[in-house]
Design a protein around this motif. Structure first.
Motif, PDB file in Angstrom:
ATOM      1  N   LEU A   1       0.817  -1.262   0.070  1.00 42.00           N
ATOM      2  CA  LEU A   1      -0.054  -0.121   0.075  1.00 42.00           C
ATOM      3  C   LEU A   1       0.767   1.314   0.002  1.00 42.00           C
ATOM      4  N   LEU A   2       1.889   1.189   0.863  1.00 45.45           N
ATOM      5  CA  LEU A   2       2.847   2.437   0.753  1.00 45.45           C
ATOM      6  C   LEU A   2       3.657   2.592  -0.216  1.00 45.45           C
ATOM      7  N   GLY A   3       3.963   1.768  -0.967  1.00 50.14           N
ATOM      8  CA  GLY A   3       4.718   1.595  -2.434  1.00 50.14           C
ATOM      9  C   GLY A   3       3.659   1.987  -3.392  1.00 50.14           C
ATOM     10  N   ALA A   4       2.309   1.539  -3.364  1.00 50.94           N
ATOM     11  CA  ALA A   4       1.431   2.147  -4.334  1.00 50.94           C
ATOM     12  C   ALA A   4       0.865   3.746  -4.094  1.00 50.94           C
ATOM     13  N   ALA A   5       1.174   4.023  -3.121  1.00 48.17           N
ATOM     14  CA  ALA A   5       0.700   5.431  -2.636  1.00 48.17           C
ATOM     15  C   ALA A   5       1.949   6.535  -3.204  1.00 48.17           C
ATOM     16  N   LEU A   6       3.181   5.977  -2.872  1.00 48.08           N
ATOM     17  CA  LEU A   6       4.449   6.895  -3.338  1.00 48.08           C
ATOM     18  C   LEU A   6       4.630   6.487  -4.760  1.00 48.08           C
ATOM     19  N   ALA A   7       4.448   5.292  -5.494  1.00 47.97           N
ATOM     20  CA  ALA A   7       4.487   5.450  -6.892  1.00 47.97           C
ATOM     21  C   ALA A   7       3.579   6.286  -7.604  1.00 47.97           C
ATOM     22  N   CYS A   8       2.406   6.138  -7.004  1.00 45.38           N
ATOM     23  CA  CYS A   8       1.407   7.112  -8.005  1.00 45.38           C
ATOM     24  C   CYS A   8       1.608   8.469  -7.745  1.00 45.38           C
ATOM     25  N   THR A   9       2.148   8.967  -6.338  1.00 46.69           N
ATOM     26  CA  THR A   9       2.304  10.227  -6.055  1.00 46.69           C
ATOM     27  C   THR A   9       3.560  10.809  -7.015  1.00 46.69           C
ATOM     28  N   VAL A  10       4.482  10.015  -7.176  1.00 43.56           N
ATOM     29  CA  VAL A  10       5.821  10.414  -8.054  1.00 43.56           C
ATOM     30  C   VAL A  10       5.378  10.487  -9.657  1.00 43.56           C
ATOM     31  N   THR A  11       4.646   9.424  -9.837  1.00 44.94           N
ATOM     32  CA  THR A  11       4.124   9.577 -11.230  1.00 44.94           C
ATOM     33  C   THR A  11       3.279  10.886 -11.694  1.00 44.94           C
ATOM     34  N   ALA A  12       2.190  11.182 -10.739  1.00 42.32           N
ATOM     35  CA  ALA A  12       1.393  12.371 -10.859  1.00 42.32           C
ATOM     36  C   ALA A  12       2.313  13.628 -10.720  1.00 42.32           C
ATOM     37  N   LEU A  13       3.496  13.636  -9.953  1.00 37.68           N
ATOM     38  CA  LEU A  13       4.333  14.857 -10.163  1.00 37.68           C
ATOM     39  C   LEU A  13       5.168  14.851 -11.184  1.00 37.68           C
ATOM     40  N   VAL A  14       5.697  13.851 -11.805  1.00 43.08           N
ATOM     41  CA  VAL A  14       6.304  13.796 -12.959  1.00 43.08           C
ATOM     42  C   VAL A  14       5.761  14.037 -13.943  1.00 43.08           C
TER      43      VAL A  14
END
Length: 503
Positions: free
Chosen positions: A204-217
């Motif tokens: 869950l933490l990995g998914a949250a951070l991966a989605c956050t980074v993808t959105a920011l990039v």
């Protein structure tokens, strides 16, 4: 091995590991155009050499820290360093862009293993009161790599080709990994600690951070598109489920003693805001100096060099300020200086002189170097030794997500206006306000030592050790007495009384 030698090896490993990771990112920025031309890659593919790495490292840092808490930070550090070296060598021999992207993801995984361990090893080797200077030396080394990275990358790419950039850190990584593994201490021979790994929390933490980074990039290039919206929605949903899961699981990935502490949360917010402000400013500055002032890449680097130099010099000075004034005052002052530098840079225009640019760079570097040491020291020191890996993982997560956030905010605001100078002023004003919010959060950090002493409970013994006449013992204690005799004052303490908690 003596305690002093053990600490020296630990500090060397922490510094070299942090430097190699920082250097890898800066030299790749310079080598990416040559890599793209040589491998006939598209711009999107070239960008994924950084994006893939960032997603992998950001999503795994906390889990890697927890692995270090369980199996030992030295083991995780050595595995990460050796894997990082192998992936770097593989990129140097890669026949196509697909291999480069895949191996950069592997580098991200290995970087996630070693980065929290660089702080976890320091926490295990040094007493909490002595952590300031080792963290300061680590920060200064990162500043040196940030200053030297573009120059080293440019020279290697121009004379030996882009592949030489990835061979640069292979030998140092192998040497320091072997050296750290040769250290024999209790951690190396101890059985794995009984620390839960929480697979559900990891996903869950990995998914949250991966989605956050993808959105920011993707936000600066694509704007608020369907893909960006899905990434933001996925991050929000994963975060909500993560909070619910962590409250119910018996062995949470994020221990309540760490994430429920206002001090820890404030330190993380400060690191996130400071790194966003610094790297967002550097992103804007590169375009301003080259497109508005007409400087080339070398002159641009020289104009911004005071930022890196001040970061190097401010780090050890902040360790001294921490001991004298405490984390609250030191961090608050550092955030104020950083905010001033960012705001002042946003007021520059086409008439800006080298002195004005250098003064803004001076303030941003000095403020950031101070904040990075003081907030990191608080974060690592507040964590128990068994949770040092998680604390290090959270610190590294903030330091990886923060620059992405700052760059995304700056690029998005720059694209909204037609006049670059006006848009730059808006973007850097927003980052300065974000930094000021971090300065307010610094009020949650520990005060200076004198304030902590002043706030001791009334029941504490007087510092001088003197006891008032009415609290003296009524009968002298015999030399061979097994226990102290009764006292006429219940508030005083005897030699065998337990120490007051928290002192």
């Amino acid at each position: 091995m003596s305690v002093l030698s053990h600490r020296r090896v630990t500090l060397a490993g922490s510094v070299v590991g942090a430097v190699l990771v920082a250097l890898d990112g800066t030299v790749l920025t310079i080598a990416r155009p040559a890599l793209q031309r040589d491998l006939d890659a598209s711009l999107t593919q070239a960008q994924w050499t950084s994006t893939g790495y960032l997603i992998a490292v950001a999503s795994l840092l906390v889990f890697a820290g927890r692995l270090g808490d369980r199996y030992g930070h030295r083991r995780l550090f050595a595995i990460g360093m050796l894997g990082f070296a192998a992936a770097s060598a593989g990129i140097g021999f890669a026949p196509g862009i697909g291999w480069v992207i895949a191996l950069r993801v592997v580098q991200g995984v290995c970087g996630a293993l070693l980065q929290p361990a660089t702080l976890g090893m320091l926490r295990a080797a040094y007493p909490p009161d002595e952590l300031g200077m080792p963290i300061a030396l680590r920060t200064s080394a990162i500043g040196i790599s940030a200053a030297a990275g573009p120059l080293v990358g440019g020279v290697l790419t121009a004379h030996l080709g882009w592949r030489s950039v990835f061979f640069l850190g292979v030998l140092p990584a192998v040497v320091i990994a072997v050296l750290v593994l040769r250290v024999r201490d209790p951690e190396a021979s101890a059985a794995p600690r009984q620390v839960g790994l929480d697979p559900g929390g990891v996903l869950l933490l990995g998914a949250a951070l991966a989605c956050t980074v993808t959105a920011l990039v993707t936000l600066p290039d694509a704007g608020w598109s369907v893909g960006t919206g899905l990434a933001v929605g996925g991050a929000a949903a994963a975060t909500a489920v993560l909070v619910r899961h962590e409250r119910r699981t018996p062995s949470p990935l994020l221990p309540p003693s760490v994430v429920a502490s206002p001090v820890v949360v404030s330190a993380l917010a400060i690191l996130l805001a400071a790194s966003a402000a610094l790297f967002g400013t550097l992103f804007v500055a590169s375009y301003f100096l080259q497109d508005v002032l007409g400087l080339d890449a070398v002159d641009t680097a020289l104009r911004m060099l005071p930022a890196a130099l001040c970061m190097i010099l401010a780090a050890p000075l902040s360790a001294v300020l921490l001991r004298r004034f405490g984390a609250r005052a030191t961090t608050g002052a550092g955030m104020a200086v950083l905010a001033l530098g960012v705001f002042a840079f946003g007021r520059l225009d086409e008439t800006a002189t080298a002195l004005a640019v250098g003064a803004c760079a001076f303030a941003t570097g000095a403020g950031f170097g101070t904040v990075m040491v003081s907030a990191t020291e608080v974060l690592v020191r507040r964590a128990a030794a068994g949770d040092a890996g998680v604390a290090g993982g959270l610190q590294q997560t903030a330091m990886n997500v923060g620059p992405t956030l700052g760059t995304a905010v700056s690029a998005t605001l720059l694209a909204t206006g037609r006049d670059f100078t006006a848009s730059m002023g808006t973007a850097l004003t927003v980052l300065a306000v974000l930094t000021c919010a971090g300065a307010v959060a610094a009020r949650q950090l520990p005060p200076r030592p004198s304030e902590r002493t002043h706030r001791r409970r009334p029941s504490d013994a007087p510092p001088s050790g003197r006891v008032s006449a009415r609290c003296r013992r009524s009968v002298p204690a015999p030399p061979d007495a097994a226990a102290p005799p009764p006292r006429t004052c219940p508030g005083s303490r005897g030699p065998t009384d337990p120490p007051t908690p928290g002192r």
